[in-house]
Scaffold this motif. Structure first.
Motif, short mmCIF file in Angstrom:
data_model
loop_
_atom_site.label_atom_id
_atom_site.label_comp_id
_atom_site.label_asym_id
_atom_site.label_seq_id
_atom_site.Cartn_x
_atom_site.Cartn_y
_atom_site.Cartn_z
N GLU A 26 0.84 -1.20 0.00
CA GLU A 26 0.00 0.00 0.00
C GLU A 26 0.87 1.25 0.00
O GLU A 26 0.58 2.23 -0.67
CB GLU A 26 -0.93 0.01 1.22
N CYS A 27 1.96 1.20 0.77
CA CYS A 27 2.90 2.31 0.78
C CYS A 27 3.42 2.57 -0.63
O CYS A 27 3.48 3.70 -1.07
CB CYS A 27 4.09 2.02 1.68
N ASN A 28 3.79 1.48 -1.33
CA ASN A 28 4.33 1.65 -2.68
C ASN A 28 3.36 2.42 -3.57
O ASN A 28 3.76 3.35 -4.26
CB ASN A 28 4.63 0.29 -3.32
N LYS A 124 1.47 11.74 4.34
CA LYS A 124 0.53 10.87 5.02
C LYS A 124 0.08 9.76 4.08
O LYS A 124 -0.49 10.02 3.03
CB LYS A 124 -0.67 11.70 5.48
N CYS A 125 0.36 8.53 4.47
CA CYS A 125 -0.11 7.38 3.70
C CYS A 125 -1.57 7.16 4.07
O CYS A 125 -1.91 7.04 5.25
CB CYS A 125 0.69 6.14 4.06
N VAL A 126 -2.43 7.09 3.08
CA VAL A 126 -3.85 7.11 3.38
C VAL A 126 -4.36 5.82 4.01
O VAL A 126 -4.99 5.82 5.05
CB VAL A 126 -4.66 7.45 2.11
N ASP A 129 -2.79 4.97 7.43
CA ASP A 129 -2.76 6.10 8.32
C ASP A 129 -1.46 6.25 9.12
O ASP A 129 -1.47 6.23 10.34
CB ASP A 129 -3.94 5.98 9.30
N HIS A 130 -0.36 6.38 8.42
CA HIS A 130 0.91 6.66 9.09
C HIS A 130 1.63 7.71 8.25
O HIS A 130 1.16 8.05 7.16
CB HIS A 130 1.76 5.39 9.20
N ILE A 131 2.75 8.19 8.75
CA ILE A 131 3.47 9.20 7.97
C ILE A 131 4.86 8.72 7.57
O ILE A 131 5.45 7.86 8.22
CB ILE A 131 3.60 10.54 8.72
N HIS A 132 5.36 9.29 6.48
CA HIS A 132 6.76 9.13 6.10
C HIS A 132 7.39 10.51 6.13
O HIS A 132 6.77 11.49 5.72
CB HIS A 132 6.88 8.58 4.67
N HIS A 133 8.63 10.57 6.59
CA HIS A 133 9.38 11.82 6.50
C HIS A 133 10.07 11.85 5.15
O HIS A 133 10.83 10.94 4.82
CB HIS A 133 10.41 11.91 7.62
ZN LIG Z 1 3.38 4.40 3.94
#
Ligand SMILES: [Zn+2]
Length: 315
Positions: A26-28, A124-126, A129-133
């Motif tokens: 999902e992140c990808n 913000k990954c939808v 629900d987490h974040i990447h810097h």
């Molecule tokens: Zn992500």
């Protein structure tokens, strides 16, 4: 971590440290939205985008996944001429920021402090629900798609003769791909071990004004210890982790270089070795750049060794 039995360490890595498998795909998809934006929505043509950081190297810890994106801009002089270079840089970053804030992705982006070299924000990954810097750095593609040893040598020579810190950082951005490849090509269990080592650093040191070894340095030390043990494809995590702690205690012995991108016989490597023998300071030459001793910025080796000793003494 301190209370785990050997057999539990593996489970701990799988359950707590690695991103969930579904989560990472999902992140990808999500991160690709950002990459496509960079490829298509900027006024200058972008040839490609490199994904670095722990995300790009597949060594991220769940909840702590940073992404360094290097955007290779065509027909854009960033490296030649200092004044014009920093002007171009500032303009590019300003422009990128504005476009991102006016785009459909705006709600996903939380801008952070401006740096002279990069646009920095939280993404913000939808779905989960987490974040990447994220850091986005514009750069010239100095290496090209299939760089030869000669191409790389030419860049190292330019780095050697460069006196300007902004340009030096641009050169290292251009070499980011080599760092990513070096770590990514390592077997998955070794990258899991890197996660464990980085987790140890995150949880074992308090607020610290001193400069501890950064993630990349710890990844390289992990590779070095693994190679010294004959590059096993299977190993016991706890034993391997203990070997790394032992190496950190004996940090003065560290004197490492890799020959993927440059020759060990080259003058750069030989000079570093001489330096090591003279001063007994740890040396780990960046596999992507023989002029970069990744240990040089660390000023807290004593503390690292002390904490490693404490961790090793625990049952
Ligand atoms: Zn992500």
């Amino acid at each position: 971590l301190d209370f785990l039995k050997p057999c539990d360490v593996e489970r701990y890595i799988n359950q707590e440290l690695k991103p969930k498998l579904s989560g990472s795909t999902e992140c990808n998809d999500d991160v690709n939205l950002l990459v496509n934006f960079l490829l298509e929505e900027l006024p200058l043509p972008v040839s490609h985008v490199i994904r670095g950081g722990s995300y790009g190297k597949s060594t991220c810890i769940r909840g702590h996944s940073d992404i360094d994106m290097v955007v290779f801009v065509e027909n854009f002089s960033l490296v030649e001429g200092t004044a014009q270079c920093s002007l171009n840089m500032v303009q590019f970053i300003k422009d990128l920021k504005k476009r991102l804030q006016n785009s459909l992705l705006a709600t996903r982006v939380l801008m952070s402090d401006v740096t002279p070299l990069a646009l920095r924000f939280q993404w913000k990954c939808v779905k989960n629900d987490h974040i990447h810097h994220v850091d986005v750095l514009p750069c010239n593609d100095l290496l090209g798609p299939r760089p030869t040893q000669e191409d790389k040598k030419a860049i190292y020579r330019r780095i050697e003769n460069c006196k300007n810190s902004l340009q030096l950082q641009l050169y290292s951005a251009a070499l980011l791909q080599l760092q990513v490849e070096f770590v990514r090509r390592k077997p998955a269990p070794l990258r899991d071990l890197m996660r464990l080592v980085k987790h140890w650093k995150q949880t074992s040191f308090g607020e610290n004004s001193k400069r501890l070894p950064n993630s990349y340095t710890l990844e390289l030390i992990t590779v070095h210890v693994w190679e010294n043990h004959g590059k096993p494809l299977h190993f016991k995590f706890l034993h391997a982790f203990a070997s790394i702690l032992e190496q950190l205690i004996k940090y003065e012995d560290l004197c490492v270089a890799w020959n993927e991108n440059y020759f060990l016989k080259s003058l750069w490597v030989q000079q570093a070795l001489t330096e090591h023998r003279k001063n007994l300071l740890p040396i780990i030459l960046d596999p992507a750049n023989p002029l970069n001793n990744v240990c040089a910025s660390v000023n807290a080796w004593d503390e690292v060794a002390y904490v490693a000793q404490q961790s090793l003494a625990k049952p």
